[in-house]
Design a protein around this motif. Structure first.
Motif, PDB file in Angstrom:
ATOM      1  N   LEU A  18      21.689 -71.852  36.416  1.00 41.20           N
ATOM      2  CA  LEU A  18      20.426 -72.272  37.006  1.00 41.20           C
ATOM      3  C   LEU A  18      20.186 -73.758  36.766  1.00 41.20           C
ATOM      4  N   GLU A  19      20.538 -74.206  35.577  1.00 37.94           N
ATOM      5  CA  GLU A  19      20.401 -75.623  35.257  1.00 37.94           C
ATOM      6  C   GLU A  19      21.225 -76.479  36.224  1.00 37.94           C
ATOM      7  N   LYS A  20      22.463 -76.050  36.506  1.00 39.67           N
ATOM      8  CA  LYS A  20      23.324 -76.775  37.447  1.00 39.67           C
ATOM      9  C   LYS A  20      22.798 -76.635  38.868  1.00 39.67           C
ATOM     10  N   ALA A  21      22.316 -75.447  39.227  1.00 39.61           N
ATOM     11  CA  ALA A  21      21.815 -75.213  40.581  1.00 39.61           C
ATOM     12  C   ALA A  21      20.580 -76.051  40.863  1.00 39.61           C
ATOM     13  N   VAL A  22      19.729 -76.200  39.859  1.00 43.21           N
ATOM     14  CA  VAL A  22      18.479 -76.926  40.048  1.00 43.21           C
ATOM     15  C   VAL A  22      18.724 -78.424  40.115  1.00 43.21           C
ATOM     16  N   GLU A  23      19.781 -78.887  39.459  1.00 46.30           N
ATOM     17  CA  GLU A  23      20.098 -80.310  39.472  1.00 46.30           C
ATOM     18  C   GLU A  23      20.314 -80.765  40.922  1.00 46.30           C
ATOM     19  N   GLY A  24      19.463 -81.625  41.396  1.00 42.37           N
ATOM     20  CA  GLY A  24      19.563 -82.111  42.764  1.00 42.37           C
ATOM     21  C   GLY A  24      18.965 -81.178  43.798  1.00 42.37           C
ATOM     22  N   THR A  25      18.468 -80.043  43.365  1.00 40.97           N
ATOM     23  CA  THR A  25      17.860 -79.078  44.277  1.00 40.97           C
ATOM     24  C   THR A  25      16.448 -78.799  43.816  1.00 40.97           C
ATOM     25  N   LYS A  26      15.533 -78.858  44.722  1.00 41.20           N
ATOM     26  CA  LYS A  26      14.145 -78.527  44.387  1.00 41.20           C
ATOM     27  C   LYS A  26      13.719 -77.350  45.251  1.00 41.20           C
ATOM     28  N   GLY A  27      12.817 -76.564  44.722  1.00 42.00           N
ATOM     29  CA  GLY A  27      12.223 -75.504  45.520  1.00 42.00           C
ATOM     30  C   GLY A  27      13.111 -74.307  45.788  1.00 42.00           C
ATOM     31  N   ILE A  28      13.846 -73.830  44.757  1.00 39.76           N
ATOM     32  CA  ILE A  28      14.611 -72.600  44.927  1.00 39.76           C
ATOM     33  C   ILE A  28      14.098 -71.536  43.969  1.00 39.76           C
ATOM     34  N   ILE A  29      14.227 -70.281  44.382  1.00 36.45           N
ATOM     35  CA  ILE A  29      13.894 -69.158  43.523  1.00 36.45           C
ATOM     36  C   ILE A  29      15.000 -68.114  43.659  1.00 36.45           C
ATOM     37  N   PRO A  30      15.154 -67.252  42.647  1.00 36.31           N
ATOM     38  CA  PRO A  30      16.161 -66.198  42.755  1.00 36.31           C
ATOM     39  C   PRO A  30      15.715 -65.099  43.719  1.00 36.31           C
ATOM     40  N   VAL A  31      16.706 -64.480  44.357  1.00 32.08           N
ATOM     41  CA  VAL A  31      16.450 -63.329  45.221  1.00 32.08           C
ATOM     42  C   VAL A  31      17.488 -62.263  44.886  1.00 32.08           C
ATOM     43  N   ALA A  32      17.010 -61.087  44.515  1.00 29.51           N
ATOM     44  CA  ALA A  32      17.890 -59.937  44.295  1.00 29.51           C
ATOM     45  C   ALA A  32      18.060 -59.245  45.641  1.00 29.51           C
ATOM     46  N   VAL A  33      19.283 -58.826  45.926  1.00 32.14           N
ATOM     47  CA  VAL A  33      19.585 -58.191  47.205  1.00 32.14           C
ATOM     48  C   VAL A  33      20.012 -56.751  46.920  1.00 32.14           C
ATOM     49  N   GLN A  34      19.298 -55.818  47.524  1.00 31.79           N
ATOM     50  CA  GLN A  34      19.529 -54.392  47.284  1.00 31.79           C
ATOM     51  C   GLN A  34      19.998 -53.713  48.568  1.00 31.79           C
ATOM     52  N   HIS A  35      21.012 -52.867  48.443  1.00 29.50           N
ATOM     53  CA  HIS A  35      21.527 -52.090  49.572  1.00 29.50           C
ATOM     54  C   HIS A  35      20.513 -50.994  49.908  1.00 29.50           C
ATOM     55  N   ALA A  36      20.071 -50.933  51.144  1.00 26.82           N
ATOM     56  CA  ALA A  36      19.026 -49.995  51.556  1.00 26.82           C
ATOM     57  C   ALA A  36      19.426 -48.537  51.371  1.00 26.82           C
ATOM     58  N   ASP A  37      20.688 -48.225  51.566  1.00 31.65           N
ATOM     59  CA  ASP A  37      21.119 -46.829  51.515  1.00 31.65           C
ATOM     60  C   ASP A  37      21.487 -46.367  50.115  1.00 31.65           C
ATOM     61  N   THR A  38      22.202 -47.204  49.362  1.00 29.45           N
ATOM     62  CA  THR A  38      22.668 -46.791  48.035  1.00 29.45           C
ATOM     63  C   THR A  38      21.698 -47.190  46.920  1.00 29.45           C
ATOM     64  N   LYS A  39      20.783 -48.104  47.216  1.00 35.13           N
ATOM     65  CA  LYS A  39      19.816 -48.661  46.255  1.00 35.13           C
ATOM     66  C   LYS A  39      20.477 -49.541  45.198  1.00 35.13           C
ATOM     67  N   GLU A  40      21.773 -49.825  45.350  1.00 37.02           N
ATOM     68  CA  GLU A  40      22.462 -50.712  44.424  1.00 37.02           C
ATOM     69  C   GLU A  40      21.980 -52.147  44.599  1.00 37.02           C
ATOM     70  N   VAL A  41      21.894 -52.890  43.497  1.00 37.72           N
ATOM     71  CA  VAL A  41      21.715 -54.332  43.582  1.00 37.72           C
ATOM     72  C   VAL A  41      23.103 -54.879  43.865  1.00 37.72           C
ATOM     73  N   ILE A  42      23.280 -55.517  45.004  1.00 41.68           N
ATOM     74  CA  ILE A  42      24.607 -55.950  45.411  1.00 41.68           C
ATOM     75  C   ILE A  42      24.825 -57.455  45.258  1.00 41.68           C
ATOM     76  N   LEU A  43      23.761 -58.197  45.009  1.00 43.52           N
ATOM     77  CA  LEU A  43      23.889 -59.644  44.873  1.00 43.52           C
ATOM     78  C   LEU A  43      22.589 -60.195  44.301  1.00 43.52           C
ATOM     79  N   VAL A  44      22.704 -61.233  43.487  1.00 43.10           N
ATOM     80  CA  VAL A  44      21.557 -62.051  43.091  1.00 43.10           C
ATOM     81  C   VAL A  44      21.925 -63.471  43.478  1.00 43.10           C
TER      82      VAL A  44
END
Length: 138
Positions: A18-44
């Motif tokens: 996050l420290e590296k991601a924020v460097e030079g980037t403003k205005g980002i937030i994390p988003v968790a991505v969930q598969h609608a059918d399996t309910k698995e978290v497939i990506l953050v």
């Protein structure tokens, strides 16, 4: 990124991501991505206002690539796109949850032994030996 980091079975957490991601980037937030059918978290991943607005407008998964510092339409090059079905915001309004359905295949740029895309959470941490991982989608 190295193949060992993405495919290896040694735990090597990036505590500075996050420290590296924020460097030079403003205005980002994390988003968790969930598969609608399996309910698995497939990506953050990360999202900025432009990616958020594009996701809602297109009804598909659009993110902010913190490594490339650019808008990332998930699956644009691979064909592994995702329909956005629902979007949620947390109580502090500093992270999102997107519920998606893959139009085909998995979400990760890595592949399993069959050459198929998989979800990003395909390695399980051994709780008794936390420096080692188990590949649950070989």
């Amino acid at each position: 990124m190295s193949k060992e980091l993405e495919e290896g079975l040694e735990l090597a957490l990036d505590w500075n991501k996050l420290e590296k991601a924020v460097e030079g980037t403003k205005g980002i937030i994390p988003v968790a991505v969930q598969h609608a059918d399996t309910k698995e978290v497939i990506l953050v991943a990360y999202i900025n206002q432009i990616a958020f607005e594009e996701s809602l407008k297109r009804k598909m998964l659009v993110l902010w690539s913190s490594s490339r510092q650019e808008l990332w339409i998930k699956g644009l090059t691979s064909g592994e796109t995702f329909e956005l079905l629902e979007a949620y915001v947390n109580c502090e309004q500093n992270s999102l949850l997107f519920v998606v359905r893959p139009n085909r295949g998995g979400i990760c740029h890595t592949k399993n032994a069959k050459g198929e895309p998989r979800n990003c959470y395909y390695r399980k941490i051994d709780l008794d030996n936390p420096t080692h991982l188990e590949n649950i989608d070989a």
